[in-house]
Design a protein around this motif. Structure first.
Motif, PDB file in Angstrom:
ATOM      1  N   LEU A   1       0.834  -1.196   0.000  1.00 12.19           N
ATOM      2  CA  LEU A   1       0.000   0.000   0.000  1.00 12.19           C
ATOM      3  C   LEU A   1       0.871   1.249   0.000  1.00 12.19           C
ATOM      4  CD1 LEU A   1      -2.808  -1.031   2.523  1.00 12.19           C
ATOM      5  CD2 LEU A   1      -2.749  -1.295   0.047  1.00 12.19           C
ATOM      6  N   ASN A   2       0.250   2.359  -0.397  1.00 11.80           N
ATOM      7  CA  ASN A   2       1.047   3.570  -0.617  1.00 11.80           C
ATOM      8  C   ASN A   2       0.798   4.665   0.410  1.00 11.80           C
ATOM      9  OD1 ASN A   2      -1.486   4.428  -1.305  1.00 11.80           O
ATOM     10  ND2 ASN A   2      -0.969   5.130  -3.351  1.00 11.80           N
ATOM     11  N   PHE A   3       0.359   4.280   1.649  1.00 15.59           N
ATOM     12  CA  PHE A   3       0.204   5.328   2.655  1.00 15.59           C
ATOM     13  C   PHE A   3       1.507   5.600   3.395  1.00 15.59           C
ATOM     14  CE2 PHE A   3      -1.691   1.546   4.879  1.00 15.59           C
ATOM     15  CZ  PHE A   3      -0.710   1.366   5.816  1.00 15.59           C
ATOM     16  N   GLY A   4       2.583   4.931   3.009  1.00 12.45           N
ATOM     17  CA  GLY A   4       3.898   5.285   3.515  1.00 12.45           C
ATOM     18  C   GLY A   4       4.252   4.668   4.850  1.00 12.45           C
ATOM     19  N   GLY A   5       3.909   3.414   5.080  1.00 13.86           N
ATOM     20  CA  GLY A   5       4.268   2.773   6.331  1.00 13.86           C
ATOM     21  C   GLY A   5       3.563   1.448   6.502  1.00 13.86           C
ATOM     22  N   TYR A   6       3.605   0.936   7.735  1.00 14.45           N
ATOM     23  CA  TYR A   6       3.035  -0.368   8.038  1.00 14.45           C
ATOM     24  C   TYR A   6       1.810  -0.262   8.940  1.00 14.45           C
ATOM     25  CZ  TYR A   6       6.226   0.796  11.820  1.00 14.45           C
ATOM     26  OH  TYR A   6       6.890   1.466  12.811  1.00 14.45           O
ATOM     27  N   TRP A   7       1.525   0.928   9.462  1.00  9.95           N
ATOM     28  CA  TRP A   7       0.384   1.080  10.361  1.00  9.95           C
ATOM     29  C   TRP A   7      -0.135   2.517  10.262  1.00  9.95           C
ATOM     30  CZ3 TRP A   7      -1.766  -2.979  12.824  1.00  9.95           C
ATOM     31  CH2 TRP A   7      -2.790  -2.719  13.751  1.00  9.95           C
ATOM     32  N   ALA A   8      -1.435   2.676  10.078  1.00 16.13           N
ATOM     33  CA  ALA A   8      -2.005   4.016   9.920  1.00 16.13           C
ATOM     34  C   ALA A   8      -3.210   4.237  10.829  1.00 16.13           C
ATOM     35  CB  ALA A   8      -2.416   4.246   8.467  1.00 16.13           C
ATOM     36  N   TRP A   9      -3.419   3.339  11.801  1.00 13.85           N
ATOM     37  CA  TRP A   9      -4.589   3.410  12.678  1.00 13.85           C
ATOM     38  C   TRP A   9      -5.884   3.455  11.874  1.00 13.85           C
ATOM     39  CZ3 TRP A   9      -3.681   1.918  17.380  1.00 13.85           C
ATOM     40  CH2 TRP A   9      -2.465   2.213  17.991  1.00 13.85           C
ATOM     41  N   ASP A  10      -5.887   2.746  10.770  1.00 12.77           N
ATOM     42  CA  ASP A  10      -7.108   2.580   9.997  1.00 12.77           C
ATOM     43  C   ASP A  10      -8.072   1.705  10.805  1.00 12.77           C
ATOM     44  OD1 ASP A  10      -8.333   2.645   7.054  1.00 12.77           O
ATOM     45  OD2 ASP A  10      -8.630   0.642   7.877  1.00 12.77           O
TER      46      ASP A  10
END
Length: 601
Positions: A42-51
């Motif tokens: 994925l392209n949100f720039g990391g491994y965790w986004a609190w989605d």
């Protein structure tokens, strides 16, 4: 006969504990496999986004781990049985509630992964959750006073006291996360009383601010858990003398202080985006996480004499500590390295979180400066089965001559599901990762080439001018008897060597080709994408040549790139493996203990 009706409220603990450990290991591994997949895909720039979907998987695990600790407390002291019932029940109910959150569609405005459909309606899911929730809570409340408990409070110097504190922190962390995640659901419930569509609670949008909204709370959870997992292992059940504690904890504590101080002094951890207070919390969390790693390693070696078969808990705590260190360092030292040096700024739109100054536009074939790297957009290739294009980006390290190629993929769909669809690629090093993804591509509907060739008749050695520079026709060579399928002996080919001098001081050489096949002229132009220039050899007559010159912005092929450096991220993945291994060791040991007890019976 009365004894036959006596309810055994505690006998299930012995059989349930191995299953709970196994479930925690599997669920924990699954969560981190999802994080690794998100990092790679994925392209949100990391491994965790609190989605919300990430949160929905994490919360049951936190409550389950809290329940495992209270199970151990009860087995050794008789305390915390009521808490154990509550935590184990809630871990199941939260799995069901998480299914509702992710499948009902109620979170579609706050999550990029909220699903709905597949024949499942919201009311099916709501009824499913309530069918388990209501009977479970009713039975728990009804039987609460009948559950065995010890009125005497635990000693503050005992292991069980601090284990319960840790369980409570895990539980409160889970409550905080699930409440923040469920705000859209709370609004729907509130709407039944104050009017449909009324937003009583403001949901957290999927953005960088959302990440901070969670992190500013969970950073303190990390501090507390790091400290508790460090020293609690050294305590005894029931009561522990202070002399015993300090005799065993002194050297791990001193070693942790020294190592953590070195990390803070020379690690460059100066993340101050949200102020000095948050930076201070990060420093404390790093100290406590290092403490957890050192103290649990020492306990395995000294307290358990290096016997790994009985060290499952300490191994899991060690892995958890490493995970925290990896998370804290990789996140706080996450570095944007794609600062714009090309001077080409892309307008990402008002709703985008991308900043033009942090995105580098690469022109195909043009070597571009990107911090410690030279980056060249060399070529692109199509996926054999999917509508994806892979963009080959060559990275050259200025410091050590390292060269590698990353192939992030993307495509633009301006019909139906409009927008850029992109997947990242990363170069993995031992101490850091270079993580890249594409943030912008030319709109194919706006880059159609409508310009035409302007013909210039010149002699060999003459100069042609265009808006961004000039070109010199250096040579033209022709030959007959061209080898190749479909060519006859009378066919001929001419190739021109043209050197282009751009105003940017760049120099290019192009070789447009002209084939005469049976009296029909076929021209094969050559392109300089960086200049938006196409040169075409149209006619050769002795020393004179006709050259077609076309300038077009649509000729320039480019992409815009976001790149990060993630330092020490491998500690996160290593910690995950060690933590899951600890759960496995504990599961096997509990199964063996149960079998031994049954054999004695």
């Amino acid at each position: 006969m009365a004894g036959l009706w006596t309810k055994d409220y505690s006998g299930w603990i012995r059989s349930a504990l191995p299953w709970a450990l196994f479930a925690a290991g599997v669920l924990g591994l699954g969560i981190m496999m999802g994080a690794a997949w998100a990092y790679e895909s994925l392209n949100f720039g990391g491994y965790w986004a609190w989605d919300p979907v990430e949160n929905a998987s994490l919360v049951p695990w936190l409550v389950l781990v809290a329940g495992i600790h209270t199970m151990l407390i009860y087995k050794h002291t008789g305390h915390s049985l009521r808490s154990t019932f509550l935590f184990i029940l809630l871990s199941l109910l939260l799995v069901l509630y998480s299914t509702y959150l992710t499948r009902s569609g109620d979170l579609q405005e706050t999550s990029v992964h909220a699903f709905t459909g597949e024949g499942i309606t919201k009311w099916h899911l709501r009824a499913f959750v309530l069918a388990f929730l209501l009977p479970s809570l009713v039975l728990y409340i009804k039987r609460f006073k009948l559950l065995p408990h010890i009125a005497k409070e635990e000693e503050t110097s005992s292991r069980e006291f601090w284990m319960f504190i840790g369980s409570l922190v895990l539980f409160l962390s889970a409550v905080t996360i699930i409440c923040m995640t469920s705000l859209p659901v709370f609004n729907k419930i509130a709407g039944l009383f104050v009017g449909r569509g009324t937003e009583v609670f403001k949901p957290l949008a999927f953005s960088e601010d959302t990440v901070f909204a969670y992190n500013r709370i969970q950073i303190f959870v990390a501090i507390i858990l790091g400290i508790l997992t460090a020293f609690t292992q050294f305590l005894k059940y029931k009561n522990t003398s202070s002399k015993f504690v300090w005799r065993n904890l002194l050297w791990p504590t001193l070693a942790s202080v020294v190592i953590a101080s070195l990390i803070l002094a020379f690690g460059g951890i100066n993340y101050n985006t949200y102020g000095i207070g948050y930076l201070g919390a990060i420093w404390l969390a790093i100290v406590s996480s290092v403490y957890a790693v050192i103290a649990n390693s020492a306990y395995i070696w000294v307290g358990l004499n290096g016997k790994l078969k009985v060290s499952g808990g300490s191994i899991s705590h060690l892995g958890f500590g490493l995970m925290l260190v990896g998370i804290l360092i990789s996140s706080s030292k996450k570095e944007t390295i794609s600062f714009n040096t090309s001077g080409i700024f892309i307008n990402f739109g008002k709703d985008s979180k991308e900043k033009p100054g942090e995105n580098l536009t690469l022109v195909k074939g043009l070597r571009t400066d990107m911090g410690k790297y030279w980056v060249t957009y060399e070529k692109d290739s199509a996926h054999p089965k999917k509508p994806l294009w892979y963009y080959h980006l060559k990275f050259e390290n200025k410091e050590n001559n390292e060269v590698f190629v990353l192939k992030p993929n993307a495509f633009i769909n301006y019909k139906g599901n409009e927008g850029l669809m992109a997947n990242p690629d990363a170069k993995h090093h031992l101490g850091y990762d270079v993580f890249t993804y594409i943030t912008s591509l030319p709109d194919p509907n706006k880059t159609k080439d409508t310009s035409t060739f302007k013909t210039e008749t010149v002699n060999i050695g003459d100069t042609l001018f265009y808006s961004k520079g000039f070109a010199v026709v250096e040579n033209v060579s022709s030959r007959d008897n061209i080898p190749g399928a479909g060519m006859s002996p009378t066919d001929s080919a001419s190739i021109a060597t043209i050197k282009v001098f751009a105003k940017s001081e760049s120099i290019y050489t192009v070789d447009p080709l002209l084939i005469n096949k049976g009296g029909n002229l076929m021209s094969f132009p050559d392109t300089i994408a960086a200049e938006g220039l196409v040169l075409q050899l149209q006619k050769v007559q002795g020393n004179k040549v006709e050259v077609g010159v076309k300038e077009s912005d649509s000729v320039m092929q480019y992409l815009t790139l976001k790149a990060y450096k993630f330092p020490m991220i491998n500690l996160l993945w290593l910690g995950t493996i060690i933590m899951v291994a600890g759960f496995a060791v504990s599961t096997v040991r509990r199964v063996q203990l149960n079998r031994n007890k049954l054999q004695k019976i």
